[in-house]
Design an enzyme around this catalytic site. Structure first.
Site, PDB file in Angstrom:
ATOM      1  N   GLU A  53      47.790 -32.638  36.809  1.00 27.13           N
ATOM      2  CA  GLU A  53      47.722 -31.170  36.875  1.00 27.13           C
ATOM      3  C   GLU A  53      48.014 -30.636  38.294  1.00 27.13           C
ATOM      4  OE1 GLU A  53      44.842 -29.867  33.215  1.00 27.13           O
ATOM      5  OE2 GLU A  53      43.842 -30.245  35.117  1.00 27.13           O
ATOM      6  N   GLU A  86      46.683 -33.502  26.844  1.00 25.84           N
ATOM      7  CA  GLU A  86      45.257 -33.257  26.649  1.00 25.84           C
ATOM      8  C   GLU A  86      45.079 -32.135  25.638  1.00 25.84           C
ATOM      9  OE1 GLU A  86      42.971 -32.599  30.158  1.00 25.84           O
ATOM     10  OE2 GLU A  86      43.758 -34.358  31.210  1.00 25.84           O
TER      11      GLU A  86
END
Length: 636
Positions: free
Chosen positions: A201, A277
């Site tokens: 991320e 995710e």
């Protein structure tokens, strides 16, 4: 940058060759029919992104993955959790690699016991699962400092997650060691790792455009040859791209699903889509609610993602536990530390039990399978033990004399810069500051994260993020001012990870005058810490104990130790240790009301229990077969 120059390292080359040969001989003994289908005569291409599909060799491949973190699950239960994953119809395991646990001190590496990454990956292969590895170096994962070691913060100019020299030199040394273990486990070397994630991320952080290309090169230079991936939420997707690396996305809400066809396609054209995710639940913070996501909503979103032609990874399939002090924290509008349980309202509970999510998802993934799924393993037994009454006691103030000479300093020293642990500072736990004062006034300073203030041994209040000043009452003569500071968890996500030093930060002031001449005790509460508190130092529990204090008792266990959950009704805030294992923090503000105690950590007979309690002790410690987390243990 230091690279894996095999030509200049004959010892490493020989070691790697022997490891590959040994792995091959071991793997030949396994039944690989569930992992390597007959149409894979050789491992030449690995997992590839071709057009809108993933290809494994020459066949279309769908990634149906689930996340389990080996460091949050007792090693004795890895097989149980992975078998349950396989029985749910998933074909791929994803796991993070926590740098802070593997290199607790600079240059000292630990891949033993519960941190045996290689054993975990090979066990997944044995069970019939491919592996996507997410080695960081930053992983988020709701773990302290996002998995970065705290000793990095000894450098006052440290810029984490950038190409700052102090950071990249540390990453290079870590990757040299880590990747030498990972390379033989890759698909093209006969192992189960089919893809490796580049950082985590980073688009949401995005402080250095050279950083992600550096991490990509660092992986490739050390022998990573499998498909590389990035992983970002919708806010960071466009900024987290790296040339030659496949972008994947993280989300939970069904309303975000159009991102699959819009954002992903707009940033990288026609490529396989993957939700790296899909959040099956969420983590909890102390003082907040227990987060729950309805199982029907989970099934609907998962089926919609797959129907959209996307591969998927369930984060988390099984969350496990933030044993010890490893939990992270969030700090946006206010500081919030994560609870000990990493139950996450996931597909399996904290103790590995089935949920309604598991049953519905097994039916769904089973309908996509070309063969019957393996039967789900039986549930592991739970039990309720007899209540445990502490018998012995040692106040913190009495314990100090057994901890050795305190560190003496003109000014306060933050936790990371304490001259302890071979110069690596203190990572976790508590730290006690003492100085002498002769007058009353207003005490102020930056305390990270929570400091209980004492005059001699009498508590007069707390300093934390919200309370930065406290009145020191009338002082007669010389009195000892003490502040017991707890590191409640370093922030694991956000822009302020460089500012996560703990303890007293800068000067401590009394009426705007800096206090001097401190005595500082490192209270990391490791096994070596407790070895200094010999049994002959403890006294019988008094009717009115002085706090903070350690309490000692025994838990009686029969011939078949089983899992249980400890209930600390009447206790307020502290930590529990069983046979030297740190079960984690408890706090009566909730939402967590019990601590998970795995059966493999218990012995038949008497088991040592130590509780460190900050303010108020209950009469006993009870146990229960059911956790108090706001959801039914089995079905929801």
């Amino acid at each position: 940058m230091t690279t894996c120059g095999l030509g200049r390292r004959p010892g490493r080359t020989l070691g790697l060759l022997l490891l590959v040969i040994l792995s091959f001989l071991v793997l030949r003994r396994w039944d690989w029919s569930t992992l390597i289908p007959p149409w894979l005569p050789q491992r030449e291409y690995g997992l590839q992104a071709k057009g809108q599909n993933f290809m494994l060799e020459d066949s279309t491949f769908w990634i149906f993955g689930g996340s389990i973190h080996y460091f949050r699950v007792p090693k004795e239960y890895w097989r149980d959790r992975l078998l349950k994953m396989r029985a749910c119809g998933l074909n791929t395991l994803t796991t993070y690699v926590p740098w802070n646990l593997h290199e607790p001190e600079r240059g000292r590496f630990d891949f033993s016991g519960n941190l045996d990454l290689g054993a975990f990956v090979l066990l997944a292969a044995e069970i019939g699962l491919w592996v996507i590895l997410r080695p960081g170096p930053y992983i988020c994962s709701e773990i302290d400092l996002g998995g970065l070691p705290s000793w990095l913060l000894q450098d006052p100019g440290m810029r984490l997650r950038t190409t700052y020299k102090g950071f990249t030199e540390a990453v290079d040394l870590y990757f040299d060691h880590l990747m030498s273990r990972v390379v033989p486990l890759q698909y093209k070397h006969g192992g189960p790792i089919i893809a490796v994630q580049v950082e985590n991320e980073y688009g949401s952080y995005n402080k250095d455009p050279a950083y992600m290309p550096y991490i990509k090169k660092a992986l490739e230079d050390r022998g990573i040859v499998e498909l590389l991936l990035t992983s970002d939420n919708k806010d960071g997707l466009s900024k987290g791209l790296v040339h030659g690396v496949l972008a994947t996305i993280n989300l939970q809400s069904p309303q975000e699903l159009p991102l699959l066809t819009s954002l992903l396609s707009s940033v990288q054209g026609i490529q396989p889509k993957m939700v790296m995710e899909y959040w099956t639940g969420w983590f909890d913070s102390w003082g907040g609610p227990h987060n729950i996501l309805d199982s029907s909503e989970v099934l609907k979103t998962v089926s919609t993602i797959v129907d959209a032609g996307s591969s998927i990874n369930l984060y988390m399939f099984h969350g496990g536990t933030n044993f010890g002090f490893i939990n992270g924290a969030m700090h946006f509008h206010e500081y919030k530390s994560d609870v000990t349980s990493y139950d996450y309202d996931a597909v399996l509970t904290e103790a590995g039990d089935y949920t309604a999510k598991y049953i519905k998802l097994r039916d769904f993934f089973g309908s996509l399978s070309g063969a019957p799924l393996p039967p789900p393993p039986d549930l592991l037994p739970k039990t309720t033990y007899e209540p445990m009454t502490p018998v012995f006691y040692l106040s913190l103030w009495d314990a100090l004399q057994y901890l050795g000479e305190p560190i003496k300093s003109e000014k306060p020293i933050n936790m990371e810069n304490l001259p302890v642990n071979e110069g690596n500072g203190q990572s976790f736990g508590y730290i006690l500051y003492e100085t002498t004062i002769t007058s009353s006034g207003i005490l102020s300073g930056l305390v990270r994260d929570r400091g209980q203030v004492f005059m001699n041994t009498v508590s007069i209040g707390f300093l934390d993020y919200k309370t930065t000043r406290i009145v020191i009452p009338l002082v007669q003569g010389h009195m000892v001012l003490r502040i017991l500071v707890e590191n409640r968890g370093r922030v694991n996500y956000g822009d302020n990870i460089d500012d996560q030093r703990k303890g007293l930060i800068g000067n401590l002031y009394l009426d705007d005058s800096p206090l001097k001449k401190f005595r500082i005790y490192s209270l990391d509460m490791t096994q070596s810490f407790f070895q200094r508190l010999h049994i002959d130092k403890w006294i019988s529990l008094p009717e009115a104990p002085t706090f903070p204090a350690f309490f000692l008792g025994s838990l009686s266990v029969g011939p078949s130790p089983s899992d249980t959950f400890l209930k600390l009704e009447g206790w307020e805030k502290g930590v529990v240790f069983i046979n030297g294992q740190n079960l984690g923090r408890y706090w009566n503000i909730g939402p967590q009301k019990t601590l998970y105690l795995p059966g493999p950590w218990l012995y038949t007979g008497m088991n040592q229990v130590i509780i460190f309690e900050e303010t108020m002790a209950g009469p006993v410690i009870q146990s229960t077969e059911t956790p108090h987390l706001g959801r039914n243990q089995y079905l929801k």
